[in-house]
Design an enzyme around this catalytic site. Structure first.
Site, PDB file in Angstrom:
ATOM      1  N   TYR A  33       8.385  -7.525  11.005  1.00 47.93           N
ATOM      2  CA  TYR A  33       6.990  -6.608  11.009  1.00 47.93           C
ATOM      3  C   TYR A  33       6.621  -6.970  12.517  1.00 47.93           C
ATOM      4  O   TYR A  33       5.366  -6.739  12.854  1.00 47.93           O
ATOM      5  CB  TYR A  33       6.284  -6.510  10.195  1.00 47.93           C
ATOM      6  CG  TYR A  33       6.552  -5.994   8.769  1.00 47.93           C
ATOM      7  CD1 TYR A  33       7.216  -4.000   9.525  1.00 47.93           C
ATOM      8  CD2 TYR A  33       7.157  -6.222   7.989  1.00 47.93           C
ATOM      9  CE1 TYR A  33       7.663  -3.560   7.934  1.00 47.93           C
ATOM     10  CE2 TYR A  33       6.934  -5.749   6.852  1.00 47.93           C
ATOM     11  CZ  TYR A  33       7.916  -4.751   7.188  1.00 47.93           C
ATOM     12  OH  TYR A  33       8.057  -3.794   5.705  1.00 47.93           O
ATOM     13  N   LYS A  87      11.558  -3.744  -1.610  1.00 44.22           N
ATOM     14  CA  LYS A  87      10.517  -4.617  -0.734  1.00 44.22           C
ATOM     15  C   LYS A  87       9.731  -4.700  -2.393  1.00 44.22           C
ATOM     16  O   LYS A  87       9.855  -4.684  -3.618  1.00 44.22           O
ATOM     17  CB  LYS A  87       9.234  -3.861  -0.753  1.00 44.22           C
ATOM     18  CG  LYS A  87       9.015  -3.370   0.726  1.00 44.22           C
ATOM     19  CD  LYS A  87       8.488  -1.942   0.567  1.00 44.22           C
ATOM     20  CE  LYS A  87       8.613  -1.699   2.570  1.00 44.22           C
ATOM     21  NZ  LYS A  87       7.259  -1.182   2.528  1.00 44.22           N
ATOM     22  N   HIS A 133      12.453  -0.181   2.346  1.00 40.75           N
ATOM     23  CA  HIS A 133      11.663  -0.349   4.027  1.00 40.75           C
ATOM     24  C   HIS A 133      12.863   0.489   4.486  1.00 40.75           C
ATOM     25  O   HIS A 133      14.200   0.224   4.123  1.00 40.75           O
ATOM     26  CB  HIS A 133      11.792  -1.201   4.736  1.00 40.75           C
ATOM     27  CG  HIS A 133      12.246  -1.537   6.030  1.00 40.75           C
ATOM     28  ND1 HIS A 133      11.079  -1.290   7.217  1.00 40.75           N
ATOM     29  CD2 HIS A 133      13.319  -2.037   6.337  1.00 40.75           C
ATOM     30  CE1 HIS A 133      12.175  -1.568   8.499  1.00 40.75           C
ATOM     31  NE2 HIS A 133      13.105  -1.595   7.764  1.00 40.75           N
TER      32      HIS A 133
HETATM   33  P1  DAT Z   1       7.122   2.544   8.107  1.00 44.97           P
HETATM   34  O1  DAT Z   1       7.586   1.986   6.800  1.00 44.97           O
HETATM   35  O2  DAT Z   1       7.432   3.966   6.862  1.00 44.97           O
HETATM   36  O3  DAT Z   1       8.641   2.523   8.356  1.00 44.97           O
HETATM   37  P2  DAT Z   1       5.511   1.253   9.507  1.00 44.97           P
HETATM   38  O4  DAT Z   1       6.760   0.583   9.957  1.00 44.97           O
HETATM   39  O5  DAT Z   1       3.837   2.159  10.194  1.00 44.97           O
HETATM   40  O6  DAT Z   1       5.670   2.739   8.081  1.00 44.97           O
HETATM   41  O7  DAT Z   1       4.401   0.580   8.214  1.00 44.97           O
HETATM   42  C1  DAT Z   1       5.591  -0.757   7.566  1.00 44.97           C
HETATM   43  C2  DAT Z   1       4.894  -1.229   6.425  1.00 44.97           C
HETATM   44  O8  DAT Z   1       3.018  -1.421   6.908  1.00 44.97           O
HETATM   45  C3  DAT Z   1       4.527   0.142   5.767  1.00 44.97           C
HETATM   46  O9  DAT Z   1       6.092   0.688   5.095  1.00 44.97           O
HETATM   47  C4  DAT Z   1       3.690  -0.121   5.003  1.00 44.97           C
HETATM   48  C5  DAT Z   1       2.988  -1.019   5.260  1.00 44.97           C
HETATM   49  N1  DAT Z   1       1.658  -0.307   6.450  1.00 44.97           N
HETATM   50  C6  DAT Z   1       1.749   0.969   7.420  1.00 44.97           C
HETATM   51  N2  DAT Z   1       0.717   1.607   7.516  1.00 44.97           N
HETATM   52  C7  DAT Z   1      -0.165   0.362   6.984  1.00 44.97           C
HETATM   53  C8  DAT Z   1      -1.644   0.926   7.001  1.00 44.97           C
HETATM   54  N3  DAT Z   1      -2.408   2.075   6.745  1.00 44.97           N
HETATM   55  N4  DAT Z   1      -2.435   0.184   5.227  1.00 44.97           N
HETATM   56  C9  DAT Z   1      -1.418  -1.080   5.028  1.00 44.97           C
HETATM   57  N5  DAT Z   1      -0.461  -0.944   4.741  1.00 44.97           N
HETATM   58  C10 DAT Z   1       0.294  -0.091   5.947  1.00 44.97           C
HETATM   59 MG    MG Z   2       8.469   0.413  10.004  1.00 43.42          MG
END
Ligand code: DAT
Ligand code: MG
Length: 222
Positions: free
Chosen positions: A122, A82, A188
């Site tokens: 996303y 990132k 990511h």
């Molecule tokens: P990961 O990147 O571990 O797969 P994810 O898919 O749940 O996690 O979320 C994608 C991204 O979104 C993560 O890397 C950072 C952001 N994110 C997730 N939960 C968050 C939160 N509660 N507050 C802020 N950003 C968040």
């Molecule tokens: Mg994810």
């Protein structure tokens, strides 16, 4: 997920080992007096454990487990450094962890991500309150896009990356070693083989993914 097998710190547990572990963990929970004094600094044990509603096994109560089990299939995963990882000069360090592990790099580029692509990538998080901040973070500078291939690479890469919140990520993982905030978690990784394929197709054009045979392969696979 195969409900008869669990992964604990990288080791595969059979159901019988799992159930004895589950018994021990329950004992640990039910008998606070059994804890050694150095654990007294913790408020309670419960915050050390994750819980997944989709994780169906005798271990379900509160075990700290990575929820992905590495498969025996050759898979592809999309890994992206990132903008904070690029700005902080962590590109070499992060790529190196996947290289040293023994996975095969099949695509790599430095790329300024358009807003629409970040939103598509996303899209499952669209309804989350942090979505707008996430999109502006991902589009705030160049990212390094990569495709990696290997047996069980999707789950293994997630283990190398560590938990979403870097403060919960184990030391030794990328996020555990190199980051402190969820909103600046440097890397990511795809969360399923299907998403690995979907994301590689989303971020790379035809011809950007290379087929090649690493000469080290006989030293990595029997
Ligand atoms: P990961 O990147 O571990 O797969 P994810 O898919 O749940 O996690 O979320 C994608 C991204 O979104 C993560 O890397 C950072 C952001 N994110 C997730 N939960 C968050 C939160 N509660 N507050 C802020 N950003 C968040
Ligand atoms: Mg994810």
């Amino acid at each position: 997920m195969d409900s008869g097998v669990a992964v604990f710190g990288g080791a595969t547990l059979t159901p019988s080992v799992s159930s004895s572990l589950a018994t021990n963990v329950r004992l640990f929970h039910l008998s606070p007096h059994r804890r050694t004094s150095h654990l007294a600094a913790f408020r309670s044990t419960s915050h050390l454990f994750t819980h997944s509603s989709s994780f169906k096994s005798p271990l379900k109560p509160h075990i700290f487990l990575p929820h992905l089990v590495a498969s025996l299939e050759v898979e592809e995963t999309y890994i992206m450094i990132k903008p904070d990882g690029v700005q902080r000069g962590l590109v070499g360090e992060i790529i190196s962890r996947f290289e040293k592990k023994g996975f095969k790099l099949t695509a790599l580029k430095l790329f300024e991500c358009p807003k629409e692509l970040a939103e598509e990538h996303y899209k499952d998080l669209q309804s989350k309150p942090f979505f707008p901040k996430l999109i502006s973070y991902i589009t705030s500078g160049p990212v390094v896009c990569m495709a990696w291939e290997g047996v069980g690479v999707v789950a293994s890469a997630r283990k190398l990356i560590g938990a979403t919140n870097p403060l919960n990520a184990e030391p030794g993982t990328i996020r555990g070693d190199l980051a402190v905030q969820t909103g600046r978690n440097v890397v990511h990784g795809s969360d399923s083989p299907e998403n690995g394929k979907r994301e590689i197709a989303l971020w790379f054009k035809e011809g950007e993914v290379c087929e090649w045979a690493p000469i080290l392969e006989p030293w990595l696979k029997e």
